[in-house]
Design a protein around this motif. Structure first.
Motif, PDB file in Angstrom:
ATOM      1  N   LEU A 115       2.832  -7.065 -11.271  1.00  0.00           N
ATOM      2  CA  LEU A 115       2.942  -6.060 -10.213  1.00  0.00           C
ATOM      3  C   LEU A 115       4.283  -5.342 -10.316  1.00  0.00           C
ATOM      4  CD1 LEU A 115       1.584  -8.097  -7.150  1.00  0.00           C
ATOM      5  CD2 LEU A 115       0.354  -6.345  -8.447  1.00  0.00           C
ATOM      6  N   PRO A 116       4.383  -4.133  -9.766  1.00  0.00           N
ATOM      7  CA  PRO A 116       5.657  -3.378  -9.789  1.00  0.00           C
ATOM      8  C   PRO A 116       6.601  -3.827  -8.675  1.00  0.00           C
ATOM      9  CG  PRO A 116       3.968  -2.048  -8.757  1.00  0.00           C
ATOM     10  CD  PRO A 116       3.275  -3.307  -9.224  1.00  0.00           C
ATOM     11  N   HIS A 130       0.808  -1.217   0.000  1.00  0.00           N
ATOM     12  CA  HIS A 130       0.000   0.000   0.000  1.00  0.00           C
ATOM     13  C   HIS A 130       0.844   1.272   0.000  1.00  0.00           C
ATOM     14  CE1 HIS A 130      -3.364  -2.665   0.689  1.00  0.00           C
ATOM     15  NE2 HIS A 130      -2.782  -3.134   1.780  1.00  0.00           N
ATOM     16  N   THR A 131       2.088   1.175   0.472  1.00  0.00           N
ATOM     17  CA  THR A 131       2.972   2.341   0.511  1.00  0.00           C
ATOM     18  C   THR A 131       4.371   1.899   0.108  1.00  0.00           C
ATOM     19  OG1 THR A 131       1.710   3.254   2.362  1.00  0.00           O
ATOM     20  CG2 THR A 131       3.858   4.246   1.900  1.00  0.00           C
ATOM     21  N   SER A 179       6.584  -0.704   7.661  1.00  0.00           N
ATOM     22  CA  SER A 179       6.253  -1.544   6.517  1.00  0.00           C
ATOM     23  C   SER A 179       5.038  -0.965   5.801  1.00  0.00           C
ATOM     24  CB  SER A 179       5.927  -2.978   6.962  1.00  0.00           C
ATOM     25  OG  SER A 179       5.369  -3.721   5.887  1.00  0.00           O
ATOM     26  N   GLY A 180       5.128  -0.862   4.490  1.00  0.00           N
ATOM     27  CA  GLY A 180       3.986  -0.456   3.677  1.00  0.00           C
ATOM     28  C   GLY A 180       3.288  -1.634   3.041  1.00  0.00           C
ATOM     29  N   LYS A 207       5.033 -12.798  -4.120  1.00  0.00           N
ATOM     30  CA  LYS A 207       4.503 -12.510  -5.461  1.00  0.00           C
ATOM     31  C   LYS A 207       3.275 -11.607  -5.406  1.00  0.00           C
ATOM     32  CE  LYS A 207       6.485 -15.990  -8.330  1.00  0.00           C
ATOM     33  NZ  LYS A 207       6.250 -16.502  -9.678  1.00  0.00           N
ATOM     34  N   ALA A 208       2.622 -11.522  -4.261  1.00  0.00           N
ATOM     35  CA  ALA A 208       1.502 -10.588  -4.092  1.00  0.00           C
ATOM     36  C   ALA A 208       1.957  -9.289  -3.434  1.00  0.00           C
ATOM     37  CB  ALA A 208       0.407 -11.234  -3.253  1.00  0.00           C
ATOM     38  N   ARG A 209       3.270  -9.166  -3.217  1.00  0.00           N
ATOM     39  CA  ARG A 209       3.892  -8.020  -2.544  1.00  0.00           C
ATOM     40  C   ARG A 209       3.437  -7.888  -1.086  1.00  0.00           C
ATOM     41  NH1 ARG A 209       4.699  -2.513  -5.434  1.00  0.00           N
ATOM     42  NH2 ARG A 209       6.587  -2.561  -4.139  1.00  0.00           N
ATOM     43  N   LEU A 210       3.122  -9.023  -0.462  1.00  0.00           N
ATOM     44  CA  LEU A 210       2.987  -9.067   0.989  1.00  0.00           C
ATOM     45  C   LEU A 210       4.349  -9.433   1.576  1.00  0.00           C
ATOM     46  CD1 LEU A 210      -0.023  -9.835  -0.072  1.00  0.00           C
ATOM     47  CD2 LEU A 210      -0.331 -10.669   2.261  1.00  0.00           C
ATOM     48  N   ALA A 211       4.492  -9.236   2.869  1.00  0.00           N
ATOM     49  CA  ALA A 211       5.707  -9.647   3.568  1.00  0.00           C
ATOM     50  C   ALA A 211       5.354 -10.807   4.498  1.00  0.00           C
ATOM     51  CB  ALA A 211       6.297  -8.493   4.362  1.00  0.00           C
TER      52      ALA A 211
END
Length: 555
Positions: free
Chosen positions: A170-171, A52-53, A63-64, A87-91
């Motif tokens: 995703l970026p 999100h950030t 953490s964003g 791959k989902a840009r979660l940590a």
């Protein structure tokens, strides 16, 4: 500099049909593993989770990205959950499955976890603290038998089956987080925040083995993976760095990662069965807690271990006696003994003469240094006194949601970022470092600083000793005095004077224990690290062992 999904996709493209993971009687190729990870990633995105950030708009302790808790024993799903999150840009972050409810609630709240992947057998404990963790809104359950305790839980396999196997568009960024929670052995657990680009270079395979230079292209990543494969067995729990890092390093080298059958506790026979069946070339272990049971199993002579070439040790001390026993039993194997930490990554490889004359000495990995007492400059080889062993450049950026600890542990010096995990050390000529031990474990006795690991190694030299932990206790005369908790090999008999006599052959007498308590078994954590809280409780109780379910045995 690369991000972790990029590396996995590169290797999958290079060797799609090679077996990536073996878990008991099931096998997955790299293509299948990547497809399942993609399915999980797309499912997480459909739940509204992700980044999100961006990193550039955050402080080093922030953490964003949404956090995903991994509450599992070693399994293919453990690694799938991690890479699905990446791959989902979660940590994703590790959950210690030995935690009691209070510790579990603390960890999930500290992380502000949004989603958890857990096995059903842990559901009852999770349900008990569910209402104490308001941030946790999504429960993904793996059916490992028994009843379900979480109302509204999502079945893991159903979720994957209903999701797209295509890689999300995703970026991604090397700034995306890799989070590893410390074990909490010297305080409350902390979430160590690594940039993916940094941990790739520091720990997960981003340097060439031949010259330790940084791998600079994906073509080189693919070439290394394509050269060949070997079955590797990361035996420690993936919930700790030693197991998790070795598993991911195995995948990133294009190797086949094998998971033993018994994962809820250390079963040496099962591990040796797995080595024989899968023709394991390299096994990773954590110190004597793993080595000693394996040595006894190997001595039985019931297994063909001819494939085994490497014992990779990290995370805890492996005694000289254990190394010699392994080499005697398996003379074709080589022991690779590495030092590392959650905050520092891979910091050095142990150096030891055949007679053990260089105890606690390590050859520094690239980017390591020893800082002075005040942490204001670098020490030169042969300096007087002790300093702080540090790692620079490719290090974590901070501790999650902890500004003060971040600024204390991760500092800027001469334009570079340093990480100081708390180890005291001496810088020797020739790129060697003598590790003295964690500053938090130093015993100040009569004005002398005594490092517990040095005393432990000295006592372990006695042939009757199986394991030992050394701790300090209050003393009217010395302020603090050294004590030892010792377990012996079966049928061995020895008294305290014999142990002190052996110790006096290796260290100065002022470092020797003032009291020795012999117990049936020395307790260690699931990751093989010493349980000093438990040892202190034994000493305080005059040698009586606390029961395993007391807080003293919890990590």
């Amino acid at each position: 500099m690369f991000h972790l999904p990029q590396i996995l996709d590169c290797i999958t493209a290079a060797v799609p049909e090679r077996t990536a993971i073996v878990c008991r009687d099931k096998r997955w190729t790299f293509a299948e593993f990547t497809s399942r990870s993609n399915c999980l990633a797309n499912a997480l995105l459909d739940l509204g989770l992700g980044c999100h950030t961006e990193r550039s708009n955050l402080q080093n302790w922030e953490s964003g990205q949404d956090l995903l808790a991994v509450y599992l024993h070693n399994s293919n799903e453990y690694l799938e959950a991690m890479f699905g999150a990446f791959k989902a840009r979660l940590a994703p972050f590790n959950v210690n499955y030995r935690y009691v409810e209070e510790e579990l609630a603390y960890l999930l709240n500290d992380a502000q976890a949004r989603v958890i992947v857990y096995q059903r057998s842990f559901g009852e404990k999770l349900a008990a603290i569910r209402n104490q963790v308001p941030s946790l809104t999504h429960f993904i359950e793996i059916d490992d038998g028994g009843p379900s305790f979480i109302e509204g839980a999502i079945d893991y396999e159903s979720l994957i089956a209903a999701s797209s196997p295509s890689s999300p568009d995703l970026p991604y960024s090397p700034d995306d987080l890799y989070i590893l929670y410390t074990g909490g052995t010297t305080g409350q657990p902390k979430g160590v925040l690594w940039r993916q680009g940094d941990i790739w270079i520091s720990v997960l395979g981003g340097r060439r083995l031949i010259d330790r230079g940084i791998i600079e292209s994906l073509d080189e990543v693919a070439a290394i993976a394509s050269e060949g494969t070997m079955p590797v067995l990361p035996a420690p729990p993936f919930m700790h760095a030693a197991g998790q890092w070795n598993a991911i390093m195995g995948l990133f080298a294009g190797n086949t990662v094998v998971i033993q059958g018994r994962v809820d506790q250390l079963d040496p026979v099962d591990i040796l069965d797995t080595i024989e069946r899968e023709k394991i070339v390299m096994i990773s272990i954590v110190g004597d807690a793993f080595a000693l049971p394996l040595i006894e199993g190997i001595k039985a002579g019931r297994h063909n271990l001819n494939s085994l070439r490497f014992f990779l040790n990290s995370g805890a001390h492996l005694s000289t006696k254990s190394k010699h026993a392994l080499l005697k039993l398996l003379p074709k194997t080589r022991i690779l003994d590495f030092l590392g930490s959650s905050e520092g990554g891979n910091q050095g490889q142990h150096v030891e003469d055949i007679d053990g004359s260089l105890p606690g000495t390590f050859r520094m990995s690239p980017g390591n240094a020893v800082l002075n007492e005040n942490r204001t400059g670098l020490l030169e080889p042969g300096h007087d006194g002790t300093g702080w062993w540090a790692r620079r450049r490719y290090v974590p950026i901070g501790y999650l949601n902890d500004e003060a600890a971040t600024k204390k542990t991760f500092l800027e010096l001469e334009g570079e970022r340093f990480a100081i995990a708390g180890d005291r050390a001496e810088l020797l000529p020739g790129g060697l470092v003598r590790l003295l031990g964690r500053n938090s474990l130093v015993i100040n006795s009569g004005g002398e600083k005594i490092f517990v690991e040095e005393v432990e190694e000295a006592i372990k030299n006695h042939s009757a000793v199986k394991d030992v932990l050394v701790v300090g206790r209050e003393s009217a005369r010395w302020g603090r005095e050294v004590t030892a908790v010792v377990s012996l090999h079966p049928e061995a008999t020895v008294d305290a004077n014999d142990l002190l006599g052996e110790g006096a052959r290796h260290i100065a007498r002022y470092k020797l224990p003032k009291a020795i308590f012999i117990v049936p078994e020395v307790m260690r954590h699931a990751n093989g690290k010493p349980d000093y809280k438990w040892a202190k409780a034994v000493v305080a109780a005059g040698g009586t062992m606390p029961t395993p379910d007391t807080p003293h045995h919890q990590e």
